[in-house]
Every structure is written in C-alpha cells, then in structure tokens.
Enzyme design. Structure first.
Site, PDB file in Angstrom:
ATOM      1  CG  HIS B  15       8.721  20.151 -16.678  1.00  0.00           C
ATOM      2  ND1 HIS B  15       8.151  19.676 -17.833  1.00  0.00           N
ATOM      3  CD2 HIS B  15      10.018  19.970 -16.780  1.00  0.00           C
ATOM      4  CE1 HIS B  15       9.130  19.275 -18.614  1.00  0.00           C
ATOM      5  NE2 HIS B  15      10.231  19.458 -18.000  1.00  0.00           N
ATOM      6  CB  ILE B 166      13.637  13.863 -25.750  1.00  0.00           C
ATOM      7  CG1 ILE B 166      13.961  12.936 -26.934  1.00  0.00           C
ATOM      8  CG2 ILE B 166      14.778  14.837 -25.507  1.00  0.00           C
ATOM      9  CD1 ILE B 166      14.040  13.642 -28.283  1.00  0.00           C
ATOM     10  CG  ASP B 167      10.400  17.122 -20.852  1.00  0.00           C
ATOM     11  OD1 ASP B 167      11.278  17.976 -20.621  1.00  0.00           O
ATOM     12  OD2 ASP B 167       9.367  17.014 -20.179  1.00  0.00           O
ATOM     13  CD  GLU B 168      10.286  11.193 -16.958  1.00  0.00           C
ATOM     14  OE1 GLU B 168       9.726  12.295 -16.917  1.00  0.00           O
ATOM     15  OE2 GLU B 168      10.633  10.560 -15.936  1.00  0.00           O
TER      16      GLU B 168
END
Lengths: 289, 289
Positions: B15, B166-168
């Site tokens: 993703h 954080i995900d990025e």
C-alpha cells in the site's frame, strides 16, 4: 514534577476521541457520571447547526454504492434507532463549552483549524465519509470513499488514510457509546487495497467495556462484503468526570501535583475512576519515558 | 476463482509501502533479488528531478526546532552515511517504470493524484515533514510538524494524522532497507498529544527480518526527548521479484489461477519467495473472508 503533571494532563486530553479535552468540562457533564442516559451526549453532539456546513451530506462526488447505502441507513434512522452523525469543519463545532485548560491552550488555537479527516475542501478529492451510529447496539457504520489526494500506491488509497479514518470512527463511537476519551492503542491489519473513488464500509462495534477501557473493533469491507480491506482494533480509556473536574486538573497543573495527591471529587464513582485510571496511565507513561 | 486471484494480486500491491505495485516491475528489479547491493534502489528512489517540487525542503512554516534538526541531519548526509529522501507529489514520481497491472489500473489513474501525506498544498497547513534514511543502519528519522488542518482535539494533532505519518515513514524504510512491499500490520500506542505547529521526531528502525517479514518500530518524541508522543510497530512483507514478474502476475489474473499453480520464474530465490509468501497471505485472507 511540573513536566510530569503536564504529561498526565496532556495524555488525558488525547486525541481524536475527544472534541476538546476530557478533563475540562466547564459546561458539560457526561451523562452516565450522573446516572442519566446517554441521550444528552448524543443530542449535544448531533444538534443541527445551520450556520455550519455539514460535510456528512451527499455531494456530486459520491459513487452510486455510497449514495445507495447512505439512503438505506437514512431510512434506518427513522425507525431502527440509527443516528446520522453530523460532521463539521472542526471537533470544536460539535460540542460547545469544551476546551483545553489555559496551560495547554495552543498558540495556533486561533488559526483556521480543520479536523484532519475534513482537511481537503474540494468535494471528492479527499475524505468523503458519513458515520451512522446506533446507541443501544453500540455500533457504527462509516461509509468511506477515498479521493485522489489520499493516494498511496498508484490508483489506491494510502494505508495511512484508512488507518486515520478508522481512528476517527473509533473516536466518535468511543465518545458517544461509552465516554471513551483517550486512545490508548490502534492496531490495523491491512488485507486489500481500496480503489480510489470506490466505497469502503467500516463496521465498527464496542466489543467490551472492562476496567474503564472500551475495546472497539472494525472490519472494513467492500460493499458486497467480498473483499476485506482491513481489520482493526482500538482501546480507549473511559473517564467519568465531574462538572468541576476542570478545576481539579487545573489545580494539578498549577500546583505541580499529580492528580492522586489531590482531594477527590464529590461524585464517588467519577472521582475514584479518574484517580485509578490516571494512576494506571501515568505508570505506563513513566515506564516508557 | 477470479476474485480469489485478484485478491492475492491486490494484496501484493498494498500500500503506501510501494510506490506503484510490487508485482509489476517491468523496468526495475529490486537489487538483492539479483545479488547486488541496495545502492540502485536508493539512487533510483532519491534521484533529483528538477521538474518536480521536492516537498522535503525547508519552507517558511518550519519551526526553529525543525529547521535546526534538519540542518543537523543535512550535515550528517555529508559524512555519516545519512540520505535525505526527496518527497514528490506522488509516489509514482519517485520510481519510474512501476505500475499496477492493467487489470488493476484504477479509472482515477489520470486524475490529479497526491500521496496522502502531501495532500495539503499550502505550506504549514498540513503535513510538513522530511525523512532521513541510513541504509547500513537500517534506520530513519522523520521530522514531522503537523499543521492546523491535521487537528484532532483543539490545538493538537489528530491521532490518525500521526498514525498515517508513521505508516508513510515505515513504508519508505521498508522499501529501501529490505524490499518490504506490503504492510501486514500497523500498531500505534498513543502517549501524548502533539501540539499543532511543534515538532515530533520519529525514530524508526528495522528490528529484524525473519521469514520474509520486516519488523519495524518507531518512537515519536519531542525534540528534547522528554515527551513520548507514540510508540508504534509495523510488519511488512518482503518480496523479491523478478524483472518479468509483471507477466507472471498478470497471467495469474487472466488465467484465474493462483500464483502457486503457475510456472516458477528463472530466479530460484525470487520465485520461491513469492510463491511461499503469497500462499501465506492468501491463507490469512481466506480465513477472514
């Protein structure tokens, strides 16, 4: 000690869960702390505000699946106990009278603020969503259509945009269903990509309430339920505050004392709960600091 | 069976971790699949593009803390092995030649797309961030300054905006440090609020690589490290694909076959890895479907 006190207070104010700060409730008291139903909480949150744009209403960018499900749930609001939550530009529009204590008021407070999930103004470009909530079932459904400004891999929504949408949906049900004010944890397990402009249906429910914590779960699926986009769980801290708890916590900060060192409030359940939970949270924080 | 095949392929494309789709690599081969170093992966990702705006450069909205730490890390890029990652409008700008297979190409592909964390154009209003990466240490540091369009509670950043940041950051280190292409899980534990316009420093590292999975952790703190905003962990799937794996997966989809039923590729390690992992992921998905 000052920093320690601030940390406890700031933590209690966290985060999307609370439109404002949970420890400052000068004009509003969560209903169950006083033994009444949650009706006032919902009616306060859902009241019509004709001077503010409600972003949870259909617009031309909504895909047919989203429109159809929206109208389906709108029908359910007439008889089945569902409520359509309004969605204004900022959390502070939802419940008047809540604010952070002076010591924590941010300098950016006067700037043009937007709740994160309404950060993109152009219809269809960013977050399109509406949340329906069922108080007695403690469930909610969020219809979420990501636009092209929420991209991760080419043509699909960024995982972080879905995580944020789940967090926002969690925070609303936590607040309305059980006075969950502080997000302790958010865990998202990704399964499939969401195609840009298509609909993801987030089914959210309170699994249990235990030791003043709400355990909330979510499954995000396609309209036909054949594709699971993500499964998520979150834990929220349940706090039952008194009307004058603002002075209680402001006093903590001013006196550089931890809440447990201060006198208890007048409502035994509320006061005991707050003390117990802040102690627990503080302990956790100190173990990480 | 078609749906099943699609689900596997779509999942592999997930993703934010992957600028494009991991299973379609017509002109690019992850280095380690062919026994070379990761240099080409970084140089491809970090190449200068004078025709594109690099959002990871300082602007007038950056607070002094952010500017100071930025210049500190910029110095480290000269001798200490750190790399400043550029940040363009879309993931597709970073590595040319990656795309999703035709069968998965979204209709919105031609629209004006933005990577989610660059969705707000006005400087200082939304996400301000820059990521520095240390290849040999498998660490990265993200300097993150949330603007007023990322609000949750009054004056503070929405928890979801931090989770997305954080995900990025995870997705970039996963991709560059270990070909982590698919986010399996993101777990965020919130500790304190981030004041709007202030700096959060995200220290991110690959904890271990085991069974083709990267385990990544993060601690988000204030500049002085006295306040922990959040701790997070993520798991990414490591895939080593072949140059022609696009045809491999496109064939899966067209023939409605599961990848394991197709002939293996020419590179034993890569082909074995893909088959093994898709099997595992598929199994997980089916148990939820």
């Amino acid at each position: 000690m000052i920093r320690r006190g601030l940390r406890v207070a700031a933590r209690l104010g966290h985060h999307g869960a609370l439109p404002g700060g949970p420890y400052i409730l000068p004009t509003f008291s969560p209903a169950s702390a006083f033994g009444s139903s949650m009706d006032s909480l919902e009616s306060e949150f859902c009241q019509e505000k004709t001077d503010l744009k409600n972003y949870a209403l259909p617009n031309a960018s909504w895909c047919p699946d989203m429109l159809n499900l929206y109208h389906e749930f709108l029908e359910k609001t007439k008889a089945d106990g569902w409520i359509r939550l309004p969605s204004f530009k900022s959390n502070r529009n939802h419940i008047q009278g809540l604010k952070l204590p002076l010591v924590l008021t941010a300098s950016s407070d006067k700037s043009d603020c937007h709740i994160f999930t309404r950060c993109i103004k152009t219809e269809g470009q960013g977050y399109e969503y509406v949340i329906f909530f069922h108080p007695s079932k403690k469930k909610s459904v969020c219809l979420f259509q990501p636009g092209p400004y929420l991209e991760g891999p080419r043509g699909f929504a960024h995982g972080g945009s879905l995580a944020a949408m789940i967090d926002e949906t969690f925070s609303k049900i936590a607040y309305l269903a059980g006075e969950g004010l502080f997000t302790l944890n958010l865990n998202t397990r990704f399964k499939n990509l969401i195609r840009m402009g298509s609909l993801a249906v987030l089914n959210v429910g309170v699994e249990k309430v235990e030791d003043q914590k709400l355990y909330i779960s979510c499954i995000a699926q396609s309209t036909d339920q054949q594709t699971v986009y993500a499964k998520a769980s979150g834990t929220f801290l349940q706090l039952q505050l008194e009307e004058d708890s603002s002075q209680y916590y402001t006093l903590c900060l001013q006196e550089s004392l931890l809440p447990t060192a201060l006198p208890t409030g007048t409502h035994p359940r509320a006061a005991g709960g707050v003390r117990e939970v802040t102690g627990e949270v503080r302990e956790k924080a100190l173990s990480f600091a």
